[in-house]
Design a protein around this motif. Structure first.
Motif, PDB file in Angstrom:
ATOM      1  N   UNK A 388       0.870  -1.237  -0.037  1.00  0.00           N
ATOM      2  CA  UNK A 388      -0.142  -0.147   0.045  1.00  0.00           C
ATOM      3  C   UNK A 388       0.922   1.083   0.098  1.00  0.00           C
ATOM      4  N   UNK A 389       0.362   2.314  -0.791  1.00  0.00           N
ATOM      5  CA  UNK A 389       1.361   3.512  -0.931  1.00  0.00           C
ATOM      6  C   UNK A 389      -0.069   4.725  -0.989  1.00  0.00           C
ATOM      7  N   UNK A 390       0.628   5.750  -0.687  1.00  0.00           N
ATOM      8  CA  UNK A 390      -0.574   6.927  -0.611  1.00  0.00           C
ATOM      9  C   UNK A 390      -1.261   7.065  -2.012  1.00  0.00           C
ATOM     10  N   UNK A 391      -0.914   6.774  -2.975  1.00  0.00           N
ATOM     11  CA  UNK A 391      -1.543   7.046  -4.197  1.00  0.00           C
ATOM     12  C   UNK A 391      -2.437   5.851  -4.656  1.00  0.00           C
ATOM     13  N   UNK A 392      -1.845   4.461  -4.260  1.00  0.00           N
ATOM     14  CA  UNK A 392      -2.363   3.299  -4.839  1.00  0.00           C
ATOM     15  C   UNK A 392      -2.126   1.932  -4.191  1.00  0.00           C
ATOM     16  N   UNK A 393      -2.924   0.778  -4.121  1.00  0.00           N
ATOM     17  CA  UNK A 393      -2.218  -0.341  -3.622  1.00  0.00           C
ATOM     18  C   UNK A 393      -2.409  -1.563  -4.667  1.00  0.00           C
ATOM     19  N   UNK A 394      -1.061  -2.079  -4.582  1.00  0.00           N
ATOM     20  CA  UNK A 394      -0.600  -2.997  -5.672  1.00  0.00           C
ATOM     21  C   UNK A 394       0.011  -4.190  -4.820  1.00  0.00           C
TER      22      UNK A 394
END
Length: 491
Positions: A388-394
């Protein structure tokens, strides 16, 4: 006569009338013969009713018998059912007496039916000194006359219902009974005659009405008879047609019968041998077919036995043969454990990955975060992790090699290796399979528990050396148990 008679009804001693004592011998014989003839006629008629002259007369005599007039009666009846040998001595005595009496009658010129007074007592009395022969003759005559009178009384008793002789009182009673019966029969006769007169008067009245009714009935019957006659004519014509058709059919059937008889003769004479030959051929073919059938049955039984063996065989155990020895555990002949060459260990790990792939497909289990890649001795496990990151989850993909070439790595210095991570991931997949099995059966439980990097309390890490060998044996035991459960609970 010195002999006395008793009454047949009251047993009272009787004194015979002088008319009986004064009868001469020929008159006694005439009475007995007439009574005997009546009795014999009656008995013979009763006994000869069921007899046929053909049964006891020869053919010559039967012709004479048939030529005789039917209504003629014999002068003297003789019973065919009476013995011919009875009382021979008595007849001789009677014949002698009769001859004496006949000679006496011829001298006196008297008739047979007349009364001749023969008083033997007076003749004896007149002679003061009778001789012995005269006394004997006198006794014989008396005895024969008594016998004749007994015979007359017996015949009368047989012809009637009463027993003779009768006393005067019994005879009067019998006469009164007969008179009463005669009066009763006369009264009945008069009653029947009066009833008959009434019936005749009624018949005369009815006849007058019947004549009119009969005329109408005759007219109706005449019309009915005419119509019946016409119907019968029509029926006759139809039946004649049917008869002609039946005769034609009969002639055709006779012709066909003759043809069939000729064919039957030909078959019996010529074709019988062919039929026997064909029968022998059929029997040979039948025996061949029977042997072939027996062979097919035997092969069928062999295939059935083989099929039973195949049904009994465990395909799972055949595909994945897991064995546990004292030192090592093996799968399809490949050992896994400490101090085993790496190519054999890699092959065993590859078989484990194939087994887990097979189990997930049988359970229709989809691994979300894992993917098994069976590639023989170079099999892999792909692990997906969410980043998870601030912009999206991959999802990040990590490839874990489930094999090793025993190369020098920095991790071995710190007692940790890449293969250890792959083995721990393998245990996580087995835990997911265990949860799926619990859904099928709530009471299920693996023989050895898995907790993080240990199984059955033993570490799954390769760097644990001898303890790793024990953990591999426990791992194969759990896998064998899961395989058995899937075989029993899935189709």
């Amino acid at each position: 006569m010195s002999h006395h008679f008793d009454c047949g009804d009251c047993d009272k001693p009787l004194k015979l009338d002088t008319s009986l004592t004064r009868l001469n011998q020929s008159q006694l014989n005439l009475i007995t013969n007439s009574l005997q003839n009546e009795e014999f006629i009656k008995n013979d008629n009763e006994q000869l009713q069921d007899l046929d002259p053909k049964d006891y007369i020869t053919t010559d005599k039967l012709k004479l018998y048939n030529e005789l007039p039917k209504n003629s009666k014999p002068i003297f009846y003789k019973s065919y059912f009476e013995s011919e040998d009875e009382d021979s001595e008595e007849e001789e005595n009677e014949d002698n007496d009769d001859n004496d009496l006949i000679g006496f009658k011829s001298n006196s010129n008297s008739d047979i039916d007349s009364y001749l007074v023969v008083n033997e007592n007076e003749s004896i009395k007149n002679d003061p000194n009778p001789s012995i022969d005269e006394l004997q003759d006198y006794e014989i005559k008396i005895s024969t006359r008594i016998k004749k009178l007994n015979k007359i009384f017996k015949i009368l008793s047989n012809l009637q219902e009463t027993q003779h002789p009768l006393s005067e009182d019994c005879a009067n009673l019998l006469i009164e009974n007969y008179k009463l019966k005669f009066d009763q029969s006369q009264k009945e006769k008069n009653q029947y005659l009066n009833f008959l007169k009434k019936l005749k008067i009624q018949d005369q009245k009815l006849n007058i009405n019947d004549e009119k009714i009969n005329e109408l009935e005759i007219d109706k019957n005449l019309k009915n008879s005419i119509s019946e006659y016409q119907n019968l004519k029509e029926l006759e014509s139809s039946k004649l047609k049917e008869l002609k058709e039946l005769e034609i059919k009969k002639s055709n059937l006779e012709i066909q019968l003759q043809k069939n008889e000729k064919e039957l003769e030909n078959i019996n004479n010529n074709e019988l041998s062919n039929l026997l030959r064909l029968r022998n051929e059929f029997q040979l073919n039948l025996s061949d077919k029977q042997t072939e059938l027996n062979q097919l049955k035997a092969s069928y039984q062999i295939h059935l036995d083989h099929l039973d063996q195949l049904r009994k065989t465990n395909i799972y155990k055949t595909m994945f043969n897991i064995k546990i020895d004292e030192k090592y555990g093996t799968i399809n002949g490949y050992r896994i454990g400490y101090k085993i060459v790496w190519p054999e260990i890699n092959a065993a790990l590859g078989q484990i990955v194939i087994l887990l792939t097979f189990i997930t497909k049988r359970l229709n289990l989809k691994l979300k975060n894992y993917k098994l890649v069976p590639m023989g001795s170079q099999s892999q496990i792909i692990k997906f992790t969410n980043s998870t990151s601030e912009s999206s989850s991959t999802k990040q993909k990590t490839i874990l090699n489930l094999y090793s070439s025993d190369e020098f790595t920095l991790g071995r210095l710190f007692n940790f290796n890449k293969l250890d991570i792959s083995l721990i991931t393998l245990l996580e997949i087995i835990l997911i399979i265990e949860k799926e099995l619990i859904k099928l059966d709530n009471e299920i439980e693996l023989p050895y528990k898995i907790f993080k990097d240990t199984i059955g309390g033993k570490s799954i890490r390769v760097t644990s050396n001898s303890e790793w060998t024990q953990s591999c044996k426990i791992l194969l035991t759990n896998l064998n148990w899961i395989l058995t459960f899937i075989e029993a609970h899935t189709e």
